[in-house]
Design a protein around this motif. Sequence first.
Motif, PDB file in Angstrom:
ATOM      1  N   MET A   1       0.855  -1.186   0.000  1.00  0.00           N
ATOM      2  CA  MET A   1       0.000   0.000   0.000  1.00  0.00           C
ATOM      3  C   MET A   1       0.892   1.237   0.000  1.00  0.00           C
ATOM      4  SD  MET A   1      -3.188   0.885   2.528  1.00  0.00           S
ATOM      5  CE  MET A   1      -2.194   1.046   4.008  1.00  0.00           C
ATOM      6  N   ASP A   2       0.660   2.149  -0.932  1.00  0.00           N
ATOM      7  CA  ASP A   2       1.517   3.316  -1.104  1.00  0.00           C
ATOM      8  C   ASP A   2       0.634   4.548  -1.295  1.00  0.00           C
ATOM      9  OD1 ASP A   2       3.265   5.291  -1.914  1.00  0.00           O
ATOM     10  OD2 ASP A   2       4.500   3.940  -3.114  1.00  0.00           O
ATOM     11  N   ILE A   3       0.405   5.303  -0.204  1.00  0.00           N
ATOM     12  CA  ILE A   3      -0.472   6.463  -0.261  1.00  0.00           C
ATOM     13  C   ILE A   3       0.089   7.527  -1.201  1.00  0.00           C
ATOM     14  CG2 ILE A   3      -1.506   8.326   1.069  1.00  0.00           C
ATOM     15  CD1 ILE A   3      -2.772   5.637   1.560  1.00  0.00           C
ATOM     16  N   SER A   6      -0.641   6.655  -4.642  1.00  0.00           N
ATOM     17  CA  SER A   6      -2.056   6.881  -4.900  1.00  0.00           C
ATOM     18  C   SER A   6      -2.338   8.353  -5.189  1.00  0.00           C
ATOM     19  CB  SER A   6      -2.879   6.415  -3.691  1.00  0.00           C
ATOM     20  OG  SER A   6      -4.249   6.686  -3.884  1.00  0.00           O
ATOM     21  N   SER A  31      -3.435   2.448  -2.940  1.00  0.00           N
ATOM     22  CA  SER A  31      -3.787   2.667  -1.540  1.00  0.00           C
ATOM     23  C   SER A  31      -4.407   1.444  -0.886  1.00  0.00           C
ATOM     24  CB  SER A  31      -4.775   3.845  -1.423  1.00  0.00           C
ATOM     25  OG  SER A  31      -5.985   3.552  -2.103  1.00  0.00           O
ATOM     26  N   THR A  32      -4.431   0.321  -1.594  1.00  0.00           N
ATOM     27  CA  THR A  32      -5.101  -0.880  -1.099  1.00  0.00           C
ATOM     28  C   THR A  32      -4.171  -2.078  -1.159  1.00  0.00           C
ATOM     29  OG1 THR A  32      -7.236  -0.033  -1.906  1.00  0.00           O
ATOM     30  CG2 THR A  32      -7.101  -2.384  -1.426  1.00  0.00           C
TER      31      THR A  32
END
Length: 382
Positions: A1-3, A6, A31-32
């Motif tokens: 997951m990489d905000i 995103s 983000s998931t």
Amino acid sequence: MDILRSLRAVSEASGTGVVDWDRAAAAAKASTDPGSVALTPGEREGYAADVRDARTRLGEVAGIAFDVPDEIEVQNRHHWIDASVDTFRNVMAPIEAAATGQTEASGAPDGPATGGDWTSEGPLDRVREPFGGGQGSASGAGGSGEIDVFGGPGGPIAAFSRDVSRVANTGTMAFALGFLARNVLGQYDPLLLADEPDAEHGLYFVHPNIVRVAASLDVDYPRFRRWIAFHEVTHAAEFGAAPWLPEYLESRVERGVEGLTAGEMTIGGLDTEAFAELQAAMTAVEGYAEVLMDRAFDDEYADLRRKLDERRGGGGPIRQLAQRLLGLGMKRRQYERGAAFFRHVADARGIEAAGAVWERPENLPTASELDDPEAWLVRVNP
């Protein structure tokens, strides 16, 4: 997951549409956490057996003939986003066309999202079923031939406003896709508004969500998985018994936004009668599934329903906001209202009489009949 990835995907939204669907899917994936679909042989057979048993049992109880897809798809969360983004895109296409001044033909996408560098790792884990087989006003000048460089529809301020709106809309859709991908357990997909309406319908199970939720509710995972399978196969039973239902729902969606294609981006541009018919039909779909589950599932499940409802009612403020924005509370009310209708019908005439609702479109309950099932019994006399 990489905000950060995103956010970067959202910020790179481009094109002429209201939403950049490729970037929305990319941001949702970034983000998931995809989760794992590494199934044991027992799990693989378990999914197939659950669907097979649900099909047999539901057919016996409902007294209606139906089939299910030859293959069921056990997905991770990224797979679900891939499978669902085109549905979102197709539903939104008429509204996007109205907002951008495009015709549906020129505004619709040429194909599925390609995804650039964010494609899923590896193929879907498939479980073979053992039982069968020109851009309108945005382009520039007004009627006088004069161009308003700053404020006109073709000016830089207007273009900047559209770009900002596209980024915001793309971010909103990314949030919705990501939230649903983290929470959907199973899904029967009748491929509404699909580019290939004759394609086989989909039956999906989001495996990492089923495992996680079973653990969080402290319930037996195989039993919980079986309950989800029964619920989704009830929807396959409805659509299988009513081959006219996808076209009926599609026509109400299309009529509902028909006024928007003329640029009437107000509630006055909506066909409220069509939306009322759509809501009544979906209430029937959800309610019948609930009542059929009551009578067909081969175990008591009140504890599962209670714990799942408590989970839906909990969570932090962001989760609660997401549920309200996505209308999940309204869906639960659809279950309850529709279930009350079908319980009355089944108690009065039997569950097979309740199945008469799927014989033809005219048998669907109206909005008023949903709250007065005796009126439906008098009119249809199943």
